[in-house]
Motif scaffolding. Sequence first.
Motif, PDB file in Angstrom:
ATOM      1  N   ALA A  56       0.884  -1.166   0.000  1.00  0.00           N
ATOM      2  CA  ALA A  56       0.000   0.000   0.000  1.00  0.00           C
ATOM      3  C   ALA A  56       0.921   1.214   0.000  1.00  0.00           C
ATOM      4  N   PHE A  57       0.454   2.315  -0.602  1.00  0.00           N
ATOM      5  CA  PHE A  57       1.305   3.488  -0.732  1.00  0.00           C
ATOM      6  C   PHE A  57       0.681   4.701  -0.059  1.00  0.00           C
ATOM      7  N   LEU A  58       1.558   5.498   0.512  1.00  0.00           N
ATOM      8  CA  LEU A  58       1.180   6.709   1.232  1.00  0.00           C
ATOM      9  C   LEU A  58       2.119   7.811   0.770  1.00  0.00           C
ATOM     10  N   CYS A  59       1.577   8.975   0.425  1.00  0.00           N
ATOM     11  CA  CYS A  59       2.470  10.071   0.060  1.00  0.00           C
ATOM     12  C   CYS A  59       1.970  11.396   0.621  1.00  0.00           C
ATOM     13  N   SER A  60       2.939  12.266   0.845  1.00  0.00           N
ATOM     14  CA  SER A  60       2.636  13.651   1.209  1.00  0.00           C
ATOM     15  C   SER A  60       3.172  14.520   0.077  1.00  0.00           C
ATOM     16  N   PHE A  61       2.446  15.595  -0.210  1.00  0.00           N
ATOM     17  CA  PHE A  61       2.859  16.439  -1.329  1.00  0.00           C
ATOM     18  C   PHE A  61       2.474  17.880  -1.077  1.00  0.00           C
ATOM     19  N   GLY A  62       3.180  18.781  -1.775  1.00  0.00           N
ATOM     20  CA  GLY A  62       2.941  20.200  -1.594  1.00  0.00           C
ATOM     21  C   GLY A  62       1.744  20.722  -2.355  1.00  0.00           C
ATOM     22  N   GLY A  63       1.653  20.407  -3.619  1.00  0.00           N
ATOM     23  CA  GLY A  63       0.561  20.959  -4.396  1.00  0.00           C
ATOM     24  C   GLY A  63       0.044  20.059  -5.482  1.00  0.00           C
ATOM     25  N   ARG A  64       0.942  19.341  -6.146  1.00  0.00           N
ATOM     26  CA  ARG A  64       0.509  18.451  -7.220  1.00  0.00           C
ATOM     27  C   ARG A  64       1.573  17.373  -7.412  1.00  0.00           C
ATOM     28  N   GLY A  65       1.253  16.428  -8.297  1.00  0.00           N
ATOM     29  CA  GLY A  65       2.216  15.391  -8.623  1.00  0.00           C
ATOM     30  C   GLY A  65       2.012  14.078  -7.912  1.00  0.00           C
TER      31      GLY A  65
END
Length: 170
Positions: free
Chosen positions: A105-114
């Motif tokens: 399973a995947f988890l990500c944090s991001f600033g605005g897009r991508g």
Amino acid sequence: MSEAKVLVVYFSRTGTTRLLAQAVAKMLCADLEEICDRSNRAGVAGYLRSLVDIIRKRPVEIVPAGRDVATYNLVVIGTPVWASSVSAPVRSYLVENRARLPHVAFLCSFGGRGADKAMTEMRELAGKPAIAECKVTAAQARRGANAAVAVFVRVLKGHIARFQALEWMC
């Protein structure tokens, strides 16, 4: 019937992904492991080094993992999104462990897009689809991101329950 073993691994340059990974690990009663790379990623120079690593898609040297992914039923992998890509340390971790990864399973944090592009890249690097994905902005993470993480964990718990039921039937 045995208890499912879950590992949450993550890389965090600024601490945002760490907060999310810790919350997921706590909610799942999972083992937690930080991916550490040997590059100094602090400050402006570290940010620029990270950007160059992503643009060139080059592997980086990471500290060998302390936990064997093959002994787990599920591995949750957390990354910050760098220039619409998975972070270089997580890229290296996925390449090194690809053949031995169980369900992911995947988890990500991001600033605005991508985030969508980074998740696609993680699936390709892992060589398998994720059973669930969670994308949280840095602003949401700082406010707690409780709703997004709770939904993600609920999906993972459902998968774990199905896995345990199938194991019992075999």
